[in-house]
Design an enzyme around this catalytic site. Structure first.
Site, mmCIF file in Angstrom:
data_model
loop_
_atom_site.group_PDB
_atom_site.id
_atom_site.type_symbol
_atom_site.label_atom_id
_atom_site.label_comp_id
_atom_site.label_asym_id
_atom_site.label_seq_id
_atom_site.Cartn_x
_atom_site.Cartn_y
_atom_site.Cartn_z
ATOM 1 N N ASN A 1 0.842 -1.200 0.000
ATOM 2 C CA ASN A 1 0.000 0.000 0.000
ATOM 3 C C ASN A 1 0.874 1.245 0.000
ATOM 4 O O ASN A 1 1.952 1.275 0.587
ATOM 5 C CB ASN A 1 -0.974 -0.011 1.198
ATOM 6 C CG ASN A 1 -0.424 0.675 2.430
ATOM 7 O OD1 ASN A 1 -0.468 1.899 2.540
ATOM 8 N ND2 ASN A 1 0.132 -0.102 3.362
ATOM 9 N N PHE B 1 -1.728 7.974 4.378
ATOM 10 C CA PHE B 1 -2.547 8.558 5.463
ATOM 11 C C PHE B 1 -3.825 9.212 4.928
ATOM 12 O O PHE B 1 -4.147 10.352 5.265
ATOM 13 C CB PHE B 1 -1.760 9.603 6.270
ATOM 14 C CG PHE B 1 -0.718 9.035 7.204
ATOM 15 C CD1 PHE B 1 -0.668 7.699 7.522
ATOM 16 C CD2 PHE B 1 0.214 9.900 7.804
ATOM 17 C CE1 PHE B 1 0.305 7.196 8.402
ATOM 18 C CE2 PHE B 1 1.187 9.409 8.692
ATOM 19 C CZ PHE B 1 1.230 8.061 8.979
ATOM 20 N N SER C 1 5.352 4.951 9.027
ATOM 21 C CA SER C 1 4.723 4.716 7.729
ATOM 22 C C SER C 1 5.661 5.173 6.635
ATOM 23 O O SER C 1 6.216 6.274 6.715
ATOM 24 C CB SER C 1 3.396 5.469 7.629
ATOM 25 O OG SER C 1 2.436 4.804 8.405
ATOM 26 N N ASN D 1 4.894 5.959 3.620
ATOM 27 C CA ASN D 1 4.241 6.692 2.538
ATOM 28 C C ASN D 1 4.074 8.184 2.781
ATOM 29 O O ASN D 1 3.420 8.870 2.006
ATOM 30 C CB ASN D 1 2.886 6.041 2.241
ATOM 31 C CG ASN D 1 3.050 4.587 1.837
ATOM 32 O OD1 ASN D 1 3.883 4.277 0.988
ATOM 33 N ND2 ASN D 1 2.319 3.698 2.480
ATOM 34 N N THR D 2 4.617 8.679 3.884
ATOM 35 C CA THR D 2 4.681 10.122 4.113
ATOM 36 C C THR D 2 6.169 10.463 4.093
ATOM 37 O O THR D 2 6.895 10.078 5.005
ATOM 38 C CB THR D 2 4.032 10.493 5.467
ATOM 39 O OG1 THR D 2 2.649 10.151 5.408
ATOM 40 C CG2 THR D 2 4.169 11.977 5.771
ATOM 41 N N LYS E 1 5.200 3.217 17.412
ATOM 42 C CA LYS E 1 5.223 2.201 16.345
ATOM 43 C C LYS E 1 6.406 2.420 15.420
ATOM 44 O O LYS E 1 6.552 3.500 14.845
ATOM 45 C CB LYS E 1 3.915 2.242 15.555
ATOM 46 C CG LYS E 1 3.824 1.132 14.517
ATOM 47 C CD LYS E 1 2.409 0.953 14.038
ATOM 48 C CE LYS E 1 2.324 -0.128 12.981
ATOM 49 N NZ LYS E 1 0.952 -0.297 12.501
ATOM 50 N N ASN F 1 5.763 -1.766 11.512
ATOM 51 C CA ASN F 1 4.967 -1.287 10.392
ATOM 52 C C ASN F 1 5.339 -2.074 9.118
ATOM 53 O O ASN F 1 6.069 -3.064 9.189
ATOM 54 C CB ASN F 1 5.227 0.215 10.208
ATOM 55 C CG ASN F 1 3.988 0.958 9.758
ATOM 56 O OD1 ASN F 1 3.335 0.549 8.802
ATOM 57 N ND2 ASN F 1 3.643 2.037 10.436
HETATM 58 C C1 LIG Z 1 -3.645 -1.224 3.609
HETATM 59 C C2 LIG Z 1 -2.829 -0.959 4.823
HETATM 60 C C3 LIG Z 1 -2.911 0.278 5.442
HETATM 61 C C4 LIG Z 1 -2.169 0.536 6.598
HETATM 62 N N1 LIG Z 1 -2.282 1.743 7.207
HETATM 63 C C5 LIG Z 1 -1.613 1.966 8.355
HETATM 64 C C6 LIG Z 1 -1.765 3.187 9.057
HETATM 65 O O1 LIG Z 1 -2.538 4.065 8.679
HETATM 66 N N2 LIG Z 1 -1.034 3.365 10.187
HETATM 67 C C7 LIG Z 1 -0.185 2.408 10.684
HETATM 68 O O2 LIG Z 1 0.434 2.630 11.745
HETATM 69 N N3 LIG Z 1 -0.035 1.237 10.045
HETATM 70 C C8 LIG Z 1 -0.717 0.995 8.915
HETATM 71 N N4 LIG Z 1 -0.570 -0.205 8.273
HETATM 72 C C9 LIG Z 1 0.401 -1.193 8.811
HETATM 73 C C10 LIG Z 1 -0.258 -2.242 9.684
HETATM 74 O O3 LIG Z 1 -0.832 -1.651 10.832
HETATM 75 C C11 LIG Z 1 0.766 -3.312 10.116
HETATM 76 O O4 LIG Z 1 1.748 -2.708 10.942
HETATM 77 C C12 LIG Z 1 1.458 -3.961 8.945
HETATM 78 O O5 LIG Z 1 0.576 -4.130 7.861
HETATM 79 C C13 LIG Z 1 2.028 -5.334 9.310
HETATM 80 O O6 LIG Z 1 1.019 -6.223 9.737
HETATM 81 P P1 LIG Z 1 0.298 -7.284 8.751
HETATM 82 O O7 LIG Z 1 1.380 -8.007 8.011
HETATM 83 O O8 LIG Z 1 -0.490 -8.169 9.665
HETATM 84 O O9 LIG Z 1 -0.573 -6.504 7.855
HETATM 85 C C14 LIG Z 1 -1.306 -0.477 7.122
HETATM 86 C C15 LIG Z 1 -1.235 -1.720 6.490
HETATM 87 C C16 LIG Z 1 -1.979 -1.967 5.358
HETATM 88 C C17 LIG Z 1 -1.879 -3.336 4.710
#
Ligand SMILES: Cc1cc2nc3c(=O)[nH]c(=O)nc-3n(C[C@H](O)[C@H](O)[C@H](O)COP(=O)(O)O)c2cc1C
Length: 358
Positions: free
Chosen positions: A107, A111, A170, A172-173, A220, A249
């Site tokens: 992704n 934000f 994150s 992406n910022t 985080k 993350n």
């Molecule tokens: C589509 C998507 C959007 C995410 N948006 C955020 C976010 O806004 N803030 C954040 O701290 N992590 C965000 N994450 C990261 C997840 O919270 C998590 O840390 C990461 O995906 C690893 O866990 P997973 O493998 O179980 O998905 C996002 C992940 C995905 C897949």
């Protein structure tokens, strides 16, 4: 009978972001009463009692629309956000990609959210006895002062958050992850703690002010850290009274991927992130020696994955991407499986098993 394996091919025919919005709409119709969990799963960290250690990671419910529905589906806690002070559209579409053959997601949403004021209203109306909802806060992309954005988030969201997560990881910022550097992190955490205490809730043991007036602060971090960085971050976090570290993350690294979208820019999550996230967790555990609670995220999709993280030092786990591939029953399946693991290994509680691999 599990319905999700039947629904999944239909959902996967839709564009990933469209499917997500439909899921959120459907979840709004779900019953909201949380299930009962085995008593052995109760875990206490930062003064909060978690009925199950399996939580929903940030990013699924960015605008705090379905937190209660997700608690009702069997998550022991739900983290909403990332919420920025001002509403933000995020990056151009397409910006969310399923990597089906790899059971991952990339992704670069950036934000996208309707802002803190909008979520605040909804969160203020919720019944807090139904479960733990953490609020993940970030900075607006165009903010001239990112630290001020976190301070604003702490001030605004403390009243409705069971805990606050400072998200500096994150990808992406642009430049956000630089807040993990030692000097920037010190300045950020000092400002955050000042904002928290300025709310009128001192933090010593003898205090009578309820903790909810000043929720615990979680930090985080990214899984892409160089030599020595976990030590540095853990040290600074402990010095600044951070209550827990979430590891981790999404990653900007690209392990071998077979899916068509493997070359897209953004943060990678799900199975391909698993080894990296486990390694990062072990590094934070070694760095902190159990001196600060750790919360694991990254590629957790089974009982064995969750168990491995707990044994590696995590007090709680979070997942997101596995929900896409396994469906919403996954939180309960993992919780039930963890209760069996505890019995099998002769532990009375999750906290006894934390860090037991060493
Ligand atoms: C589509 C998507 C959007 C995410 N948006 C955020 C976010 O806004 N803030 C954040 O701290 N992590 C965000 N994450 C990261 C997840 O919270 C998590 O840390 C990461 O995906 C690893 O866990 P997973 O493998 O179980 O998905 C996002 C992940 C995905 C897949």
């Amino acid at each position: 009978m599990r319905i999700y394996p039947i629904l999944r091919p239909l959902i996967f025919r839709l564009d990933a972001e469209r499917a997500h919005h439909m899921t959120i709409a459907a979840l709004n119709l779900m019953p909201k009463r949380p299930p009962a969990f085995p008593g052995s799963l109760t875990t206490s960290i930062a003064g909060l009692g978690f009925p199950s250690p399996v939580g929903l990671a940030a990013g699924f419910d960015k605008d705090a629309e379905v937190a209660e529905a997700m608690l009702g589906l069997g998550f022991g806690f739900v983290e909403v956000g990332t919420l920025t002070p001002l509403p933000q559209a995020g990056n151009e579409r397409p910006r969310l990609f399923r990597l089906t053959d790899d059971r991952g997601v990339i992704n670069r949403l950036g934000f996208n959210n309707r802002g803190q004021a909008d979520a605040l209203q909804r969160l203020a109306g919720r019944d807090r006895s139904r479960g733990i909802v953490g609020v993940n806060i970030g900075a607006n992309k165009d903010s001239p002062d990112r630290i001020a954005d976190y301070v604003a988030g702490v001030r605004r969201m403390s009243a409705v958050a069971d805990y606050l997560t400072i998200n500096i990881s994150s990808p992406n910022t642009p430049g956000l992850r630089q807040l993990q550097d030692e000097g920037a992190l010190r300045a950020l955490l000092a400002a955050v703690q000042e904002a928290r205490t300025a709310g009128g809730a001192p933090r010593s043991e003898s205090e009578s002010v309820p903790r909810t007036a000043s929720p615990p602060i979680f930090l985080k971090v990214a899984p892409d850290l160089g030599e020595g960085e976990p030590d540095q971050i853990a040290r600074v976090a402990i010095q600044h009274n951070v209550d827990a570290i979430i590891v981790a993350n999404t990653t900007v690294s690209r392990p071998h991927l077979s899916s068509r979208h493997g070359g897209e820019a953004g943060g990678l999550s799900g199975e391909p992130l698993r080894p990296l996230a486990l390694d990062a967790l072990r590094r934070f555990r070694a760095a902190s020696g159990g001196g600060i609670p750790l919360i694991a995220a990254g590629g957790i999709g089974s009982v064995d994955d969750a168990w491995a993280r707990i044994r590696a030092g995590a007090s709680l786990v979070q997942l997101y991407t596995a929900l896409v591939y396994e469906g919403p029953g996954i939180a309960r399946r993992i919780a039930t499986g963890l209760a069996h693991k505890l019995t099998e290994h002769g532990f009375a509680s999750i906290s006894e098993a934390v860090g037991s691999e060493t």
